[in-house]
Write an enzyme that holds these catalytic residues in place. Structure first.
Site, PDB file in Angstrom:
ATOM      1  N   LEU A  20      24.432  10.445 -48.547  1.00  0.00           N
ATOM      2  CA  LEU A  20      25.174   9.481 -49.366  1.00  0.00           C
ATOM      3  C   LEU A  20      25.173   9.888 -50.836  1.00  0.00           C
ATOM      4  CD1 LEU A  20      23.988   6.068 -47.905  1.00  0.00           C
ATOM      5  CD2 LEU A  20      26.110   7.305 -47.445  1.00  0.00           C
ATOM      6  N   GLU A  21      24.279  10.764 -51.219  1.00  0.00           N
ATOM      7  CA  GLU A  21      24.162  11.089 -52.642  1.00  0.00           C
ATOM      8  C   GLU A  21      24.857  12.405 -52.948  1.00  0.00           C
ATOM      9  OE1 GLU A  21      20.236  10.168 -54.174  1.00  0.00           O
ATOM     10  OE2 GLU A  21      19.955   8.679 -52.603  1.00  0.00           O
TER      11      GLU A  21
END
Lengths: 561, 351
Positions: free
Chosen positions: B152-153
């Site tokens: 997600l990052e």
């Protein structure tokens, strides 16, 4: 003593063995590195200290003597750092102790992790407990003050009393190690909750909050104390002490072992010193014997030297005598040569007169003389001419001795060719053939004298030839820095007993009347060859022929003046 | 004569033996050296310790290799560390304009993916006892690894990142000067970034106050500090980081998550790491340095303002309610924690 000069293999092996043995003992006797041991112990000490300080700070935190957690964190970090260092130090430990220390370190690591987890929980609960301990009295006092500000009433008084009781009991509960007040406090809280219904909203909220904090204190205090007890009871300290003991035991073991080796080394050194003393004594004895032997030897050498010098002296004297003698011989030889020359020279003149006068007599008085007188005169003349020839030859011998060679390059082939012309008539008369090798060399020599030599040898061959077909051959070959010539005939040959004699003066073979000549020719030939530093000799078989050999050493042309 | 020689020999042997014993005999019990006490503290630190302040001034900046710091700074700002070259560390930890955070409730990751927790500031992160809200990384080096590979990052894989960096001649040279020969490794990258992050310390007016300069804070700020201590905030927000040295349950005195609703996996906090029921809803207490510059607050970014955050803390953690006056004073104190980096005060540009 004498066998010691060679170095025996056995002794070498023995010495090598001793050296290896002593080296092993020496290396083993060092024991463990004391410095490293001290470093390890220091780290164990640091570990212990961090652990103790950690426990101290935990206790201080519980009682609000320290107000932040940073010190706990740094103690924890120090603990892990010391442990990591000890783990990396493990390589310096060997043997059984290694596994023991390894498992000890693993256990400590595990314990510290558990301790850290407990501390995390403790930090949370302790913060909550401290927070409630801060709020609970304030809130209680606010309620008490509010009750006091209300008009006096029985319920108000009861509430006041209950609050005071709660306050004191909760605070005592917090300070007391046992939890015996807990049921009473819970009862009080229930009672207060029962009272809440009568109170106005703001007081009710405050009471609710107070009760919440009191309950938090009851709950958290228990947990905090339990955790603290757990933390304090954790056997990190014991384990650290155990680790120190392990290291010390390891070191002691190593040292004890090293002690045995040291004792062995001590024994070895004693033995070595003993052996050295023994060898020194033996050497002393040997030295003395050697000194005595030396003294005898010196004496004998001195004696022999004296003898030898005497002999030497004698030899020197003998040599001087010899030199003197040979000088005298030389002198007398020279005198003889001079005498011969003088005599020959002086004899020639009267001989010529004698011959001349005999000729005058023959020519001038021919008619007056009878045949017999004429015959006598003839014989006088023949004899005087023979004598003249004799004197000339003698003179020649003398000249050869006195006059130095006149060296020049001489083509021997040409020389022999000239000689062929000279002897042509004689050869025809005696049916002699002269055969000359094609490759006769050019030789540095005295042209006149070497011509004389070869002419003499050829004329000898012609003179003595006795066969219907006579062959005289001339040749040359190289031999050891010299030219080796030969003149070969197939004449009557010479008996071996004359090989040396024929070179002596006036030695002739056969009857004097048979062959003309003075008997000096070969003497001159030998002298000439010797003057050229060569050698002359012959080989011969009776009835088959004779070969004369002579050598002329190869020389460079002397630099022309 | 012979006898005398023998006696001499024995004497020699004894002397040699004694020498050996003396030379090689180590004392069997090694000297017990007293371990050195922890390094002596400076005068001002001693003074602080004597006063037993719950808060401690920033220590001197650690000794860092300037080459690694500059390499780490470059990597920190390099989007090539992400899968599609769009996100760098600085995207969510903007040290120029966002005081080391991103001002968002939840951070935006690669391709607009929404993160699960609020991004804390990177400033002074080296002082935290553990990294991440749930403390799952013990060191900054470990922490760096997280966002780079989090889908997600930054959503990247180390081999890809290294391949990309390896094409940059400047990087190759810089890594060589800092880490020697050999190809770039993930450890080198995380180390350089961690070293750079350790350089991100922000001394503030409050530190000057703690070190004895009583004029560094205004009267109101000092009053706010007094309230901060009196109301028990320092029970958790304490030490050099003013937090960051313990875990604490969110909603100790009241049910925070029940009141908020919509509980997510991230709300489990420390439990996600230890799987211990007692660790449910536990989070690392965040440090409060530069707190005024890094809204919104809490792991869920649910408090948009300091007022809201303080009141939430009072209710759920302290079991108390603060007056508006008190909150105002505490906020003034908290603003005194805004520090300087690189000689300039930290800023948060208003969006």
């Amino acid at each position: 003593m004498n066998q010691r000069t060679a170095f025996p293999l056995k002794t070498g092996l023995l010495i090598a063995g001793i050296v290896v043995f002593v080296s092993v003992m020496f290396s083993q006797s060092h024991g463990a590195d004391l410095k490293r041991h001290n470093e390890r112990m220091e780290k164990v000490q640091q570990l212990k200290q961090s652990d103790v300080l950690l426990n101290q700070d935990l206790l201080k935190l519980r009682f609000g003597l320290v107000s932040n957690f940073d010190s706990i964190r740094s103690h924890m970090q120090n603990l892990y750092a010391s442990l990591a260092k000890l783990r990396s130090e493990q390589s310096s430990v060997t043997g059984e102790s290694l596994t023991q220390i390894d498992s000890r370190l693993a256990r400590l690591d595990q314990l510290f992790k558990e301790k850290e987890a407990s501390i995390e929980e403790f930090s949370e609960n302790n913060a909550t407990l401290n927070n409630s301990l801060r709020y609970f009295p304030t809130l209680t006092m606010r309620l008490v003050n509010w009750v006091k500000s209300q008009p006096a009433s029985e319920s108000g008084q009861r509430l006041d009393l209950s609050l005071n009781e709660l306050l004191s009991k909760v605070l005592v509960y917090n300070l007391n190690a046992s939890g015996e007040l807990k049921p009473e406090i819970e009862r009080l809280l229930e009672k207060l909750a029962g009272n809440a219904a009568e109170l106005p909203q703001s007081a009710k909220t405050d009471l609710q909050l107070t009760a919440n904090h009191a309950k938090t204190i009851l709950q958290e205090k228990e947990r905090v104390d339990e955790l603290l007890k757990q933390l304090m009871a954790m056997e990190t300290g014991t384990e650290i002490d155990g680790l120190g003991a392990d290291f010390r035991a390891f070191q002691t073991g190593i040292e004890r072992q090293a002690g045995y080796y040291r004792f062995g080394l001590f024994g070895m050194s004693l033995m070595l010193v003993g052996a050295t003393v023994f060898i020194l004594l033996r050497l002393r004895e040997a030295g003395r014997a050697l000194e005595a032997a030396n003294a005898t030897l010196e004496k004998r050498v001195a004696e022999r030297t004296d003898e030898l010098s005497l002999v030497n002296e004698q030899l020197k004297q003998d040599q001087a005598t010899l030199l003197e003698y040979s000088k005298r011989v030389e002198d007398s030889n020279k005198e003889l040569d001079d005498f011969t020359y003088t005599v020959s020279h002086d004899l020639k003149e009267p001989l010529r007169s004698l011959d001349a006068f005999a000729k005058f007599l023959f020519d001038d008085y021919a008619e007056k003389l009878d045949e017999e007188a004429k015959n006598y005169i003839e014989r006088i003349r023949a004899n005087s001419q023979y004598m003249k020839k004799l004197v000339e030859d003698l003179l020649e011998v003398s000249r050869v001795t006195k006059r130095p060679n006149e060296l020049e390059p001489v083509a021997i082939a040409k020389l022999v060719d000239d000689l062929r012309l000279r002897f042509e008539a004689a050869m025809q008369q005696k049916h002699v053939q002269l055969m000359v090798d094609a490759d006769l060399p050019t030789v540095v020599c005295d042209r006149v004298r070497i011509t004389e030599v070869i002419a003499n040898l050829i004329s000898n061959g012609i003179k003595y030839s006795d066969k219907p077909e006579c062959i005289i051959s001339v040749g040359c070959e190289e031999a050891e820095g010299a030219w080796k010539f030969h003149v070969r005939d197939n004449g009557p040959g010479i008996d071996k007993q004359y090989f040396d004699k024929i070179f002596e003066m006036f030695q002739r073979l056969g009857k004097k009347e048979e062959h003309e000549g003075t008997g000096i020719g070969l003497t001159i030939v030998k002298k000439i060859i010797e003057k050229h530093k060569g050698r002359i000799w012959l080989e011969s078989t009776l009835g088959q022929g004779t070969t004369f050999y002579f050598t002329i050493p190869k020389v460079d042309m002397p630099a022309s003046p | 004569m012979k006898k005398q020689l023998f006696y001499a020999g024995w004497l020699l042997a004894l002397a040699a033996g004694s020498f050996c014993v003396w030379r090689f005999s180590a004392p069997s019990a090694p000297a017990q050296k007293q371990a050195a006490l922890p390094a002596a503290t400076s005068a001002s630190e001693t003074m602080v310790a004597l006063l037993n302040e719950p808060l401690l001034p920033l220590p001197a900046m650690p000794d860092l290799d300037p080459r690694k710091v500059s390499l780490g700074r470059r990597l920190f700002h390099d989007p090539r560390l992400s899968k599609n070259n769009t996100i760098s560390c600085a995207s969510c930890h903007n040290i120029q304009t966002m005081a080391g955070a991103d001002g968002r409730k939840l951070s935006l990751g690669i391709e607009g993916a929404l993160g699960k927790v609020n991004a804390p500031t990177v400033f002074n992160s080296g002082l935290n006892f553990k990294q991440f809200w749930d403390g799952r990384a013990a060191t900054l080096e470990e922490q760096v690894h997280g966002p780079v590979t989090n889908s997600l990052e930054m959503g990247a894989q180390w081999p890809d990142v290294i391949a990309k960096l390896g094409q940059d001649a400047d990087y190759v040279t810089e890594f060589k000067t800092s880490y020697g020969e050999g190809s770039i490794t993930p450890d080198m990258i995380t180390d350089a970034i961690a070293v750079f992050e350790r350089s991100l310390v922000t001394p503030s007016r409050f530190d000057r106050y703690l070190l004895g300069d009583k004029t560094a804070l205004t009267q109101r700020e000092q009053e706010g500090y007094r309230l901060f201590k009196e109301h028990g905030c320092v029970a958790c927000h304490q030490g050099v980081s003013i937090g960051g040295n313990m875990f604490q349950t969110m909603g100790k005195m009241a049910d925070y998550f029940g009141d908020r609703g919509n509980i997510t996996e991230s709300d489990m906090g420390r439990f996600n790491v230890t799987k211990d029921d007692r660790d449910k809803y536990k989070f690392k207490v965040p440090g409060l340095r530069n707190v005024a510059l890094t809204p919104p607050y809490f792991h869920d970014g649910n408090a948009a303002t300091l007022e809201e955050a303080i009141q939430t803390m009072a209710k759920y953690q302290l079991g108390a309610a603060f007056t508006d006056e008190e909150v105002g004073l505490i906020i003034e104190f908290l603003k005194s924690l805004n520090g300087e980096y690189d000689g300039k005060p930290l800023e948060k540009s208003s969006e």
